[in-house]
Design an enzyme around this catalytic site. Sequence first.
Site, PDB file in Angstrom:
ATOM      1  N   ASN A  48       0.806  -1.218   0.000  1.00 58.30           N
ATOM      2  CA  ASN A  48       0.000   0.000   0.000  1.00 58.30           C
ATOM      3  C   ASN A  48       0.847   1.279   0.000  1.00 58.30           C
ATOM      4  OD1 ASN A  48      -2.453   1.779   0.965  1.00 58.30           O
ATOM      5  ND2 ASN A  48      -0.852   2.046   2.507  1.00 58.30           N
ATOM      6  N   SER A  64      -3.870   2.510  -8.769  1.00 62.85           N
ATOM      7  CA  SER A  64      -4.738   3.701  -8.819  1.00 62.85           C
ATOM      8  C   SER A  64      -5.407   3.701 -10.183  1.00 62.85           C
ATOM      9  CB  SER A  64      -3.901   4.973  -8.673  1.00 62.85           C
ATOM     10  OG  SER A  64      -4.658   6.097  -9.074  1.00 62.85           O
ATOM     11  N   TYR A  91       3.524   9.222 -11.332  1.00 63.19           N
ATOM     12  CA  TYR A  91       2.596   8.412 -10.521  1.00 63.19           C
ATOM     13  C   TYR A  91       1.800   7.451 -11.419  1.00 63.19           C
ATOM     14  CZ  TYR A  91      -1.060   7.661  -6.916  1.00 63.19           C
ATOM     15  OH  TYR A  91      -1.932   7.124  -5.990  1.00 63.19           O
TER      16      TYR A  91
END
Length: 248
Positions: free
Chosen positions: A91, A143, A156
Amino acid sequence: MSESTDRIVVVTGGSRGIGRTICTTLSAPGTTIYFNFNSNAEAAQSTIASIEAAGGKAYTHQVDVSSEAAVADYLGMILKEAGRIDILVNNAGITRDGLLVRMKEADWDAVIDINLKGTFNCMKVVAKAMMKKRYGRIINISSIVGVSGNPGQANYAAAKAGIIGLTKAVARELASRNITVNAVAPGYIDTEMTDRLGDKAKEAMLDQIPMGRIGTPEEVAGVVAFLASPAADYITGQVINVSGGMYM
Ligand code: NAP
């Protein structure tokens, strides 16, 4: 194995946000949760309290997941102490947003090293131990940005897309050993990570969510708990979006 007893769980980045809620959600009598943090020892103490309140045992350590050596030492210590790891939740993650043409090499490297390499570092050690036991549940937090892209998040998005590829490759490698590897792809979730966004960016995000609201860490943790449970024993190599329909 029953759903709530005798589980050895490792959660990376459990001191705050989604990681803390995953720790609390997975906690139950008989469950031992090891979670690490990077710099926030005080926040980690709050996670310990919530894990214990839910009946589980909790241990926390400072470990930078981007360091292969530190991760090997940490997970080696857990394996020595607990004898096995049943569930690994990768995580830990950071953002260092900026447009591509202005993105500094250090911001690219930090995001890739912590989000993507950190996941690789942990999976590598844990997979070996799980293979010996012929059991394991690995859940990686990606994500929706890893599938949809997002301006200002080239680093990201690349890291989170990388986690999806990594999840699918390793799911294929480990499936025959009764080890499942899945990813959860949250959308816009209410944590300190998204708190930092300006009001304009928050409004723009909300506009893109068919359900019209931000998600909660509990809504992500619930899916992680499902993937770690016997109900998901025949699910591997999947990416489950938890985004209120933001990505379909
Ligand atoms: P957060 O509130 O910022 O918490 C991040 C956690 O990661 C903290 O526990 C932090 O530890 C830990 N961490 C950071 N760098 C680390 C490192 N080098 N080594 C070990 N641990 C490290 O973030 P969040 O919103 O809960 O996000 C959790 C995960 O969900 C991340 O992978 C994130 O990318 C993903 N995600 C979040 C959202 C969202 O909307 N919030 C959406 C999609 C995906 P310290 O407390 O010590 O700093």
